[in-house]
Design a protein around this motif. Structure first.
Motif, mmCIF file in Angstrom:
data_model
loop_
_atom_site.group_PDB
_atom_site.id
_atom_site.type_symbol
_atom_site.label_atom_id
_atom_site.label_comp_id
_atom_site.label_asym_id
_atom_site.label_seq_id
_atom_site.Cartn_x
_atom_site.Cartn_y
_atom_site.Cartn_z
ATOM 1 N N ALA A 182 25.392 4.817 -1.038
ATOM 2 C CA ALA A 182 25.763 6.123 -1.437
ATOM 3 C C ALA A 182 24.772 6.880 -2.432
ATOM 4 O O ALA A 182 24.397 7.992 -2.430
ATOM 5 N N SER A 183 24.184 5.884 -3.585
ATOM 6 C CA SER A 183 23.364 6.382 -4.184
ATOM 7 C C SER A 183 22.213 6.705 -3.836
ATOM 8 O O SER A 183 21.592 7.518 -4.282
ATOM 9 N N VAL A 184 21.480 5.798 -3.009
ATOM 10 C CA VAL A 184 20.426 6.025 -2.458
ATOM 11 C C VAL A 184 20.410 7.104 -1.583
ATOM 12 O O VAL A 184 19.540 8.377 -1.613
ATOM 13 N N MET A 185 21.400 7.649 -0.880
ATOM 14 C CA MET A 185 21.675 8.854 -0.110
ATOM 15 C C MET A 185 21.724 9.886 -0.918
ATOM 16 O O MET A 185 21.051 11.110 -0.782
ATOM 17 N N CYS A 186 22.719 9.945 -2.229
ATOM 18 C CA CYS A 186 22.318 10.979 -3.261
ATOM 19 C C CYS A 186 21.051 11.200 -3.625
ATOM 20 O O CYS A 186 20.509 12.575 -3.817
#
Length: 589
Positions: A182-186
């Motif tokens: 989720a953080s990489v996508m963010c």
């Protein structure tokens, strides 16, 4: 000569080359003036990602520092994360992700015509993060086995992950978990100009057979058995802000995107974008994957007692316990914001029931014309009538907040609600549980006979020593303690508690005032709190604007109560507020 370029709000994002053509005396010359990038613009009112609040734009687009929330719903832990969307080379990597995922939904990407639509861009990015393709960005370990890669919980930021994917010929980075995905996508979404944030939900069900129910199975000792369903202790996904023209939205709103492939009745798949408001209203046919997201924040929980692997007895049913708390980082603050109300109405309210009935009809086609009363009777039938009539009230309460090396102290509270004596035999156990709900080693068990007088309340202390749980505790730092009545007593009662064991802190102290392009020093210290050696200790330091790449320091073996101190030097290369992260890894965690 000064040249200004004003791209329209519906232009496709990407890298453009600006050429100048000169015609003179019948001859034509072309000259390349340079290249430039066009991104989504949340400052432009005509852009589908427009966000009218400046503080929100600074948080959800410009902020490179985030916080991931983990743990369990009664003990929320946090750790910082570097998004790093403005680091050198990250924008080119993000555009490469769009190139690699172009065939998803579109077949051919020759004209890039879909790149002006944040809905399609978000779907491509979502698919590329951790799909089962050979070019996805990150891989999730199977069966918690990550010996052939990096420990999922050792990452501190998105930049090393994206750089490793890009330099490794776009092969999946090993390994990640829902928080890092989720953080990489963010990071990718913010880099492309789309406001985004990471959301954590606690008590997150993953059921293959029943979309609105989750089952956990226990044996007579209280041990959690491995079944088809999994109750994740927490799960992270991404929210992005955009106006959805495909569902006739004229203004921007939060859309839910889950890049973690989760098992469904039709296999594993990523979810979204799903309008968050449609989840709350139960409007599941309005959007992509709405039924998946609705069920994961509204499922009911059923506990089963398995006797001799044959007979199963339902001993607990709780309606809508899942998605008990949904949180994200607050705007301009290090604290979290509770956004549960954005996903569902207050439990038991009229609007909550109406949304649930509306969703129930869409998830179960056989009930498409059923009345609310009919559905409510069906839900009530799930409950075992005698469960609420046992006359015993129990709960497990923490007496301390344990850290690695410390004993776990609990108080077991029992209350007899009847005017008669109660005598029961209880079996107690403790076992390790992964964050994704997989039961692991059972390391402690006991049994005790309890007698309660009429209306009597008892408080029984429980202690689980570090020597008992230490050899089994893994990266997830979560254990489950259960007390279940012996089936021979006639009544099946259970109480449980998920416990998080905190990691020892790493202390960072600046020894000089940071200045741009001037060497700065910091002292990093750590003390081994265990009554045993910590082997293979490695300190990892990183920080956007401070370190071009992560710095690792090999500390070797630290004896019990030994304190390690090291002085590091770094040179800040970007102005602004930055965060220095220090993470220690060893054979224990």
């Amino acid at each position: 000569i000064s040249i200004s370029v004003f791209p329209p709000s519906n232009v496709c994002i990407g890298r453009y080359i600006l050429n100048m053509q000169i015609t003179s005396c019948g001859h034509t010359y072309q000259r390349c003036l340079g290249d430039f990038y066009v991104l989504f613009n949340p400052w432009c009112a005509d852009d589908p990602v427009y966000m009218d609040n400046q503080a929100h734009r600074e948080e959800y687009v410009l902020n490179e520092h985030g916080i991931l929330y983990e743990g369990v719903h009664k003990h929320i832990t946090s750790r910082p994360w570097h998004f790093g969307q403005f680091e050198d080379g990250i924008l080119d990597i993000c555009l490469k992700i769009l190139d690699m995922g172009a065939s998803y939904h579109h077949g051919s990407d020759r004209d890039h015509c879909w790149r002006n639509d944040p809905v399609h861009v978000s779907m491509v990015v979502n698919h590329m993060i951790s799909s089962h393709t050979t070019n996805s960005i990150m891989k999730i370990p199977e069966n918690n086995d990550y010996l052939k890669g990096t420990k999922p919980f050792s990452w501190n930021g998105s930049v090393p992950i994206l750089q490793q994917w890009y330099s490794g010929r776009c092969r999946p980075v090993r390994y990640g978990y829902c928080g890092s995905l989720a953080s990489v996508m963010c990071t990718v979404m913010r880099c492309l100009g789309i406001p985004s944030r990471v959301v954590t939900s606690f008590c997150f069900p993953c059921s293959i057979e029943n979309p609105l129910g989750i089952n956990e199975i226990f044996d007579s000792s209280g041990k959690n058995l491995c079944g088809k369903d999994k109750l994740w202790r927490y799960h992270c996904w991404n929210e992005s802000w955009m106006a959805r023209r495909d569902i006739n939205q004229c203004c921007g709103d939060w859309q839910c995107l889950d890049p973690t492939p989760l098992e469904t009745g039709r296999g594993s798949a990523c979810s979204g974008p799903t309008w968050v408001r449609s989840i709350r209203e139960g409007e599941l046919d309005l959007d992509y994957d709405g039924h998946h997201m609705f069920s994961r924040v509204n499922s009911n929980y059923v506990g089963w007692l398995s006797q001799n692997n044959a007979k199963r007895t339902k001993f607990f049913c709780d309606t809508w316990p899942c998605g008990q708390r949904l949180i994200t980082k607050s705007v301009g603050s290090e604290q979290f914001e509770d956004i549960t109300g954005a996903y569902k109405y207050e439990l038991g309210s009229v609007k909550n029931k109406e949304a649930y009935f509306r969703a129930y009809r869409r998830i179960h086609p056989g009930y498409c014309n059923a009345s609310n009363c009919h559905i409510e009777r069906e839900l009530s039938s799930l409950k075992n009538p005698f469960l609420s009539d046992s006359g015993i009230n129990m709960r497990l309460k923490m007496a301390n907040c344990p850290m690695y090396g410390e004993d776990v102290q609990l108080h077991w509270l029992l209350e007899n609600l009847r005017n008669e004596n109660k005598t029961l035999k209880f079996n107690l156990c403790a076992q390790i549980i992964t964050y994704s709900g997989c039961p692991m080693d059972q390391f402690w068990k006991d049994s005790v006979n309890i007698t309660l007088g009429p209306r009597e309340v008892k408080k029984i202390p429980l202690c689980i020593s570090y020597n008992q749980y230490g050899p089994y505790l893994c990266d997830h730092n979560i254990m489950k303690v259960v007390a279940v009545s012996d089936p021979e007593c006639g009544e099946v009662l259970m109480v449980s508690r998920d416990i998080v064991v905190n990691r020892p802190p790493v202390i960072v102290k600046l020894l000089s005032q940071p200045r741009l392009k001037v060497p700065c020093t910091a002292e990093i210290s750590f003390c081994n709190p265990l009554q045993e050696d910590m082997k293979n200790c490695v300190m990892t330091l990183e920080g956007c604007g401070l370190f071009k790449e992560p710095m690792t320091i090999d500390l070797g073996t630290l004896a019990s109560n030994q304190q390690a101190r090291t002085i590091v030097e770094f040179t800040p290369y970007r102005l602004g507020s930055h965060r220095l992260l220090a993470n220690l890894g060893c054979h224990k965690f």
